[in-house]
Design an enzyme around this catalytic site. Structure first.
Site: not given
Length: 392
Positions: A218, A241
Site C-alpha cells: 500500500d 502506492h
C-alpha cells in the site's frame, strides 16, 4: 611549577573520567525477566516486566533484547514513567504468533502510549502477516488485522535501524505525537499485501522520516489529517502506492495538513509517486505548504497526481464534491519515466479548485516518448523546463 600544574591537570582529567556519571544508564536485559529466545516460548510478560522496571527507574534506562527470536503477543508499553530517557536496544527479532488471529483481533501488536524520550534501536519485527493476507484474498471471514508498531500520544521518540517484516496492516503508525525522528528503517511486505502502509502519520507535529527503504503493498507513507511540519527525505519506495497525502475528507470536521516536505526520493514501479487524495465529500479540511523536491520516477503509473474525486465502488460519495482546499503546492526537480501516457494529473474539486500549484524543472517521459498532462479545476504556473507540456 609548570610541571606540577601539568601533572595536576592530568590527575584531575583521569579522576573526572573515572567518576560515576550523574547521567548513568541502568540496563534491563529481558532474559533476566524470563524471556526466551527460542521463538517458541511466549515472552510477552517478560517484556512487560522489563518495561515496568525501566519505567520505575529515575535514571536513564536501556531495555536490552539480545540476539535470538522472541515470541510476543499484543503488548502495550504505557507512559507515566519516572524518567524520560528509555532505549529499547534490539539485537534480536520479535516474532508474532503463527496463528494470525491472535494479532488480527487486536488493533496493534507493539504499542507505545503516552511515552516520552523513548528510542527504539535496531532489531527486526516479524509480524507474520501472510496468513491474514491469504485469508483476505480468499474472501473468508477474517479479522481486520493489527498495526505492527503504534506510537500514540507521545513525544521525543527515536526509531533507528529497525526492520519491519510482513505486517498484517500498517507497519508503523505515528498518531498524536510530537518530535519523532525515524532514520534507517527498512520495511518489507509483498507487493500485493492489502493495507500494509509503511508509515502512517496523522495528528502529529515535527515528524522526520529519513534514509529509509519501503517495499510494501500500500502507501509507502500515508499522511493523514492534522499532520504539521513533516519532513521526508532519502526514502526509496517500491513496490507500493507511493507517498500520499490522504485519503482526506473522510469527516466533515477534519484538521488540515500543512508544511510537508518530501525531498530526494526514489519511486520504482509504484502505483503512484507524489499524490494528494481526497474523497469526493464535503469537508472543512485543507492541504497547504507542501514541497515535493528532487524525486526520481522509475516506471511509475501516476508520477504526479492530485485526485479530489476519490470514490471507490461509488459508495458514500456519488454526486458530491470534495471540500478539501488545496493550495501552495510545489513540484521541483522531478524526473524519470511514467508507466502511463498521463504523467501529470491534477483532478481538483469543482467547488474549491487547487490554487498556487507550481511546477518547476519537471522532466517525465512515457516509453521514451512525450508524456501528457491533464488538468481540471487547477490554478498555477510552470517555471523552467516542464515536460510533459503543462496544462496549467
Amino acid at each position: 611549577m609548570v610541571k606540577f600544574s601539568s601533572l595536576l591537570y592530568v590527575f584531575l582529567l583521569i579522576l573526572s573520567v573515572n567518576l560515576p556519571s550523574s547521567s548513568a544508564t541502568t540496563s534491563y536485559n529481558v532474559l533476566k525477566f524470563g524471556a526466551k529466545r527460542n521463538g517458541i516460548t511466549d515472552s510477552t510478560q517478560a517484556f512487560i516486566k522489563a518495561w515496568a522496571a525501566a519505567c520505575a527507574s529515575t535514571e536513564s534506562t536501556t531495555i536490552y533484547v539480545p540476539k535470538g527470536r522472541y515470541l510476543l503477543g499484543p503488548v502495550v508499553f504505557k507512559g507515566d514513567c519516572k524518567n524520560s530517557d528509555t532505549t529499547f536496544r534490539i539485537d534480536g527479532t520479535l516474532v508474532a504468533p503463527m496463528d494470525y488471529r491472535v494479532l488480527g483481533q487486536a488493533d496493534n501488536w507493539l504499542s507505545f502510549e503516552g511515552v516520552s524520550g523513548v528510542s527504539i534501536i535496531g532489531g527486526a519485527l516479524d509480524a507474520k502477516g501472510s496468513g491474514l493476507w491469504a485469508c483476505k484474498a480468499a474472501g473468508s471471514n477474517c479479522p481486520k488485522g493489527a498495526t505492527t508498531l503504534s506510537i500514540t500520544n507521545s513525544n521525543n521518540i527515536r526509531i533507528n535501524r529497525l526492520l519491519s517484516l510482513n505486517s498484517q496492516m500498517f507497519h508503523i503508525v505515528i498518531n498524536r505525537c510530537q518530535d519523532v525522528h525515524v532514520e534507517g528503517v527498512k520495511i518489507i511486505a509483498a507487493g500485493d499485501s492489502p493495507n500494509t502502509d509503511g508509515f502512517h502519520v496523522q495528528l502529529s507535529t515535527n515528524v522526520m522520516i529519513d534514509n529509509s527503504s519501503i517495499k510494501t503493498g500500500d502507501d509507502c507513507v500515508s499522511i493523514g489529517p492534522g499532520t504539521k511540519n513533516l519532513w521526508i527525505e532519502r526514502v526509496t519506495c517500491g513496490p507500493g502506492h507511493g507517498i500520499s497525502i490522504g485519503s482526506l475528507a473522510k469527516d466533515m470536521n477534519e484538521p488540515g495538513v500543512q508544511n510537508v516536505t518530501v525531498k530526494n526520493t526514489i519511486f520504482a514501479g509504484t502505483q503512484n509517486g507524489l499524490r494528494i487524495k481526497s474523497w469526493a465529500r464535503p469537508s472543512n479540511g485543507f492541504v497547504q505548504g507542501v514541497r515535493f523536491i528532487g524525486a526520481v520516477m522509475q516506471n511509475v503509473q501516476n508520477p504526479i497526481i492530485i485526485d479530489q474525486n476519490y470514490c471507490p465502488h461509488n459508495l458514500n460519495c456519488p454526486g458530491q464534491v470534495s471540500g478539501i482546499k488545496i493550495s501552495d503546492i510545489i513540484y521541483r526537480d522531478i524526473r524519470g519515466t511514467s508507466a502511463t501516457p498521463i504523467a501529470i494529473k491534477f483532478d481538483c474539486s469543482t467547488k474549491y479548485p487547487c490554487k498556487r500549484i507550481r511546477l518547476q524543472n519537471v522532466n517525465l517521459k512515457y516509453l521514451n516518448q512525450d508524456a501528457q498532462s491533464s488538468c481540471n479545476n487547477v490554478i498555477g504556473k510552470a517555471l523552467g523546463g516542464v515536460q510533459p507540456n503543462n496544462c496549467l
